[in-house]
Design a protein around this motif. Structure first.
Motif, PDB file in Angstrom:
ATOM      1  N   GLY A 150       0.807  -1.210   0.000  1.00 12.98           N
ATOM      2  CA  GLY A 150       0.000   0.000   0.000  1.00 12.98           C
ATOM      3  C   GLY A 150       0.841   1.262   0.000  1.00 12.98           C
ATOM      4  N   LEU A 151       1.966   1.233   0.704  1.00 12.82           N
ATOM      5  CA  LEU A 151       2.878   2.389   0.701  1.00 12.82           C
ATOM      6  C   LEU A 151       3.457   2.626  -0.688  1.00 12.82           C
ATOM      7  N   VAL A 152       3.778   1.523  -1.378  1.00 14.28           N
ATOM      8  CA  VAL A 152       4.283   1.664  -2.748  1.00 14.28           C
ATOM      9  C   VAL A 152       3.232   2.310  -3.636  1.00 14.28           C
ATOM     10  N   ALA A 153       1.981   1.843  -3.527  1.00 18.78           N
ATOM     11  CA  ALA A 153       0.896   2.440  -4.312  1.00 18.78           C
ATOM     12  C   ALA A 153       0.680   3.897  -3.922  1.00 18.78           C
ATOM     13  N   ASN A 154       0.819   4.194  -2.651  1.00 13.46           N
ATOM     14  CA  ASN A 154       0.692   5.570  -2.177  1.00 13.46           C
ATOM     15  C   ASN A 154       1.774   6.448  -2.791  1.00 13.46           C
ATOM     16  N   GLY A 155       2.994   5.906  -2.880  1.00 10.23           N
ATOM     17  CA  GLY A 155       4.087   6.662  -3.495  1.00 10.23           C
ATOM     18  C   GLY A 155       3.916   6.826  -4.985  1.00 10.23           C
ATOM     19  N   VAL A 156       3.365   5.806  -5.651  1.00 11.86           N
ATOM     20  CA  VAL A 156       3.135   5.903  -7.099  1.00 11.86           C
ATOM     21  C   VAL A 156       2.169   7.043  -7.402  1.00 11.86           C
ATOM     22  N   ASN A 157       1.210   7.250  -6.513  1.00  9.99           N
ATOM     23  CA  ASN A 157       0.249   8.350  -6.684  1.00  9.99           C
ATOM     24  C   ASN A 157       0.768   9.663  -6.110  1.00  9.99           C
ATOM     25  N   GLN A 158       2.043   9.690  -5.727  1.00 14.61           N
ATOM     26  CA  GLN A 158       2.718  10.906  -5.251  1.00 14.61           C
ATOM     27  C   GLN A 158       1.999  11.534  -4.063  1.00 14.61           C
ATOM     28  N   GLN A 159       1.632  10.652  -3.108  1.00 16.50           N
ATOM     29  CA  GLN A 159       0.968  11.108  -1.890  1.00 16.50           C
ATOM     30  C   GLN A 159       1.940  11.001  -0.719  1.00 16.50           C
ATOM     31  N   PRO A 160       1.840  11.893   0.255  1.00 15.77           N
ATOM     32  CA  PRO A 160       2.735  11.826   1.422  1.00 15.77           C
ATOM     33  C   PRO A 160       2.438  10.608   2.293  1.00 15.77           C
ATOM     34  N   VAL A 161       3.467  10.174   3.009  1.00 17.46           N
ATOM     35  CA  VAL A 161       3.347   8.980   3.837  1.00 17.46           C
ATOM     36  C   VAL A 161       2.611   9.276   5.147  1.00 17.46           C
ATOM     37  N   GLY A 162       2.746  10.497   5.670  1.00 17.62           N
ATOM     38  CA  GLY A 162       2.176  10.850   6.969  1.00 17.62           C
ATOM     39  C   GLY A 162       0.684  10.600   7.087  1.00 17.62           C
ATOM     40  N   PRO A 163      -0.135  11.137   6.171  1.00 17.41           N
ATOM     41  CA  PRO A 163      -1.586  10.887   6.271  1.00 17.41           C
ATOM     42  C   PRO A 163      -1.950   9.406   6.162  1.00 17.41           C
ATOM     43  N   PHE A 164      -1.196   8.643   5.376  1.00 17.04           N
ATOM     44  CA  PHE A 164      -1.464   7.207   5.240  1.00 17.04           C
ATOM     45  C   PHE A 164      -1.344   6.516   6.592  1.00 17.04           C
ATOM     46  N   PHE A 165      -0.227   6.756   7.277  1.00 17.93           N
ATOM     47  CA  PHE A 165      -0.018   6.106   8.569  1.00 17.93           C
ATOM     48  C   PHE A 165      -0.942   6.677   9.638  1.00 17.93           C
ATOM     49  N   ALA A 166      -1.238   7.965   9.564  1.00 20.69           N
ATOM     50  CA  ALA A 166      -2.127   8.572  10.558  1.00 20.69           C
ATOM     51  C   ALA A 166      -3.506   7.936  10.500  1.00 20.69           C
ATOM     52  N   ASN A 167      -4.047   7.786   9.292  1.00 17.98           N
ATOM     53  CA  ASN A 167      -5.366   7.182   9.153  1.00 17.98           C
ATOM     54  C   ASN A 167      -5.338   5.690   9.436  1.00 17.98           C
ATOM     55  N   LEU A 168      -4.227   5.038   9.092  1.00 26.95           N
ATOM     56  CA  LEU A 168      -4.088   3.612   9.389  1.00 26.95           C
ATOM     57  C   LEU A 168      -4.120   3.366  10.891  1.00 26.95           C
ATOM     58  N   LEU A 169      -3.343   4.131  11.645  1.00 23.64           N
ATOM     59  CA  LEU A 169      -3.270   3.932  13.095  1.00 23.64           C
ATOM     60  C   LEU A 169      -4.540   4.397  13.794  1.00 23.64           C
ATOM     61  N   THR A 170      -5.250   5.364  13.203  1.00 24.88           N
ATOM     62  CA  THR A 170      -6.512   5.811  13.788  1.00 24.88           C
ATOM     63  C   THR A 170      -7.568   4.711  13.727  1.00 24.88           C
ATOM     64  N   ASN A 171      -7.581   3.965  12.628  1.00 25.13           N
ATOM     65  CA  ASN A 171      -8.611   2.949  12.427  1.00 25.13           C
ATOM     66  C   ASN A 171      -8.209   1.571  12.936  1.00 25.13           C
ATOM     67  N   ALA A 172      -6.917   1.297  13.017  1.00 22.74           N
ATOM     68  CA  ALA A 172      -6.480  -0.012  13.505  1.00 22.74           C
ATOM     69  C   ALA A 172      -6.795  -0.140  14.984  1.00 22.74           C
ATOM     70  N   SER A 173      -7.320  -1.276  15.372  1.00 23.73           N
ATOM     71  CA  SER A 173      -7.681  -1.499  16.771  1.00 23.73           C
ATOM     72  C   SER A 173      -7.217  -2.886  17.203  1.00 23.73           C
ATOM     73  N   ILE A 174      -7.237  -3.100  18.505  1.00 26.13           N
ATOM     74  CA  ILE A 174      -6.821  -4.399  19.038  1.00 26.13           C
ATOM     75  C   ILE A 174      -7.717  -5.535  18.517  1.00 26.13           C
ATOM     76  N   PRO A 175      -9.052  -5.379  18.480  1.00 18.34           N
ATOM     77  CA  PRO A 175      -9.870  -6.471  17.914  1.00 18.34           C
ATOM     78  C   PRO A 175      -9.521  -6.802  16.468  1.00 18.34           C
ATOM     79  N   ASP A 176      -9.169  -5.778  15.680  1.00 13.69           N
ATOM     80  CA  ASP A 176      -8.756  -6.050  14.303  1.00 13.69           C
ATOM     81  C   ASP A 176      -7.518  -6.928  14.263  1.00 13.69           C
ATOM     82  N   LEU A 177      -6.537  -6.613  15.107  1.00 11.50           N
ATOM     83  CA  LEU A 177      -5.259  -7.318  15.060  1.00 11.50           C
ATOM     84  C   LEU A 177      -5.379  -8.734  15.613  1.00 11.50           C
ATOM     85  N   TRP A 178      -5.970  -8.881  16.808  1.00 10.04           N
ATOM     86  CA  TRP A 178      -6.068 -10.234  17.360  1.00 10.04           C
ATOM     87  C   TRP A 178      -7.059 -11.070  16.554  1.00 10.04           C
TER      88      TRP A 178
END
Length: 246
Positions: A150-178
């Motif tokens: 996903g980061l590679v695709a994000n870079g191909v579209n010339q988007q910054p990495v910061g918003p990608f990780f910010a939104n990823l960590l905002t939505n990721a939760s413990i129930p999702d991971l376990w």
């Protein structure tokens, strides 16, 4: 298969435990064969389907910063466990079916029973535990490789990495991971039981072993799809806060 599952669980819990060496051997065997196909598959899936496709769609609305949250849904919940299960079924599962099927054809399993050796405890249990452990472990790497795609695709579209990780960590939760790791571990159990069963019931010589291998992959994949539906519905019903992306 349900009877074999019950016997396997009982044999795994009841002492003695003579299958330690076989367990380690099967674990390393699956690890050695599956890590590279898993890495290539998850990076390709993460880059292509949820990466490029979702990124192109979100660009239409100027909301490319939401791509990270979409990866929680696509990679962590679904793609990573699915790709792990398919790779394990196609690589390790087929090897297990072929191995046990060849032993069945050569009547080695019958010889073990005559000698008083339980084939379930000494052959099925170590493969069952090894596949459960390796699929759960591989799921973590599949999630990481998928996010990298996903980061590679994000870079191909010339988007910054910061918003990608910010939104990823905002939505990721413990129930999702376990939930992802637990689901993938159960996928490994399904694959192990199906492949061991088809191998131990193979008949008809070499052609019969080949048919058993094909049937094992198909049944394993269908079993994974069916279990995923039940597990995901249960996970979302017991954790309603993860249904909607933020």
């Amino acid at each position: 298969m349900m009877i074999l599952t019950g016997k396997t669980i009982v044999s795994a819990l009841r002492p003695p435990y003579p299958y330690g060496g076989e367990f380690v051997q099967q674990f390393l065997f699956a690890l050695r064969l599956c890590w590279f196909p898993l890495m290539v598959s998850t990076i390709a899936f993460g880059y292509a389907a949820p990466g490029l496709q979702a990124s192109n769609f979100l660009t239409l609305f100027g909301a490319n910063d939401r791509l990270g949250g979409f990866f929680v849904l696509a990679s962590i919940r679904e793609f990573a466990p699915f790709v792990t299960a398919i790779v394990l079924a196609g690589v390790a599962g087929t090897a297990i079916t072929a191995d046990l099927g060849a032993r069945k054809i050569r009547e080695e399993l019958d010889a073990l029973q005559v000698l008083g050796v339980d084939p379930v405890k000494n052959l099925v249990v170590p493969r069952f535990l090894a596949l459960m452990l390796v699929t759960g472990m591989f799921d973590v790497f599949a999630v990481l490789f998928g996010i990298f795609g996903g980061l590679v695709a994000n870079g191909v579209n010339q988007q910054p990495v910061g918003p990608f990780f910010a939104n990823l960590l905002t939505n990721a939760s413990i129930p999702d991971l376990w939930g992802s790791v637990l689901k993938c571990t159960m996928f490994g159990a399904i694959i192990a039981v199906v492949c061991c069963y088809k191998g131990m019931t193979a008949s008809g010589g070499a052609a019969g072993v080949g048919r058993a291998v094909n049937q094992a992959v198909v049944i394993s994949t269908l079993g994974v799809f069916a279990f995923n539906y039940v597990f995901t519905q249960t996970l979302l019903a017991t954790n309603p806060e993860i249904i909607n992306l933020k």
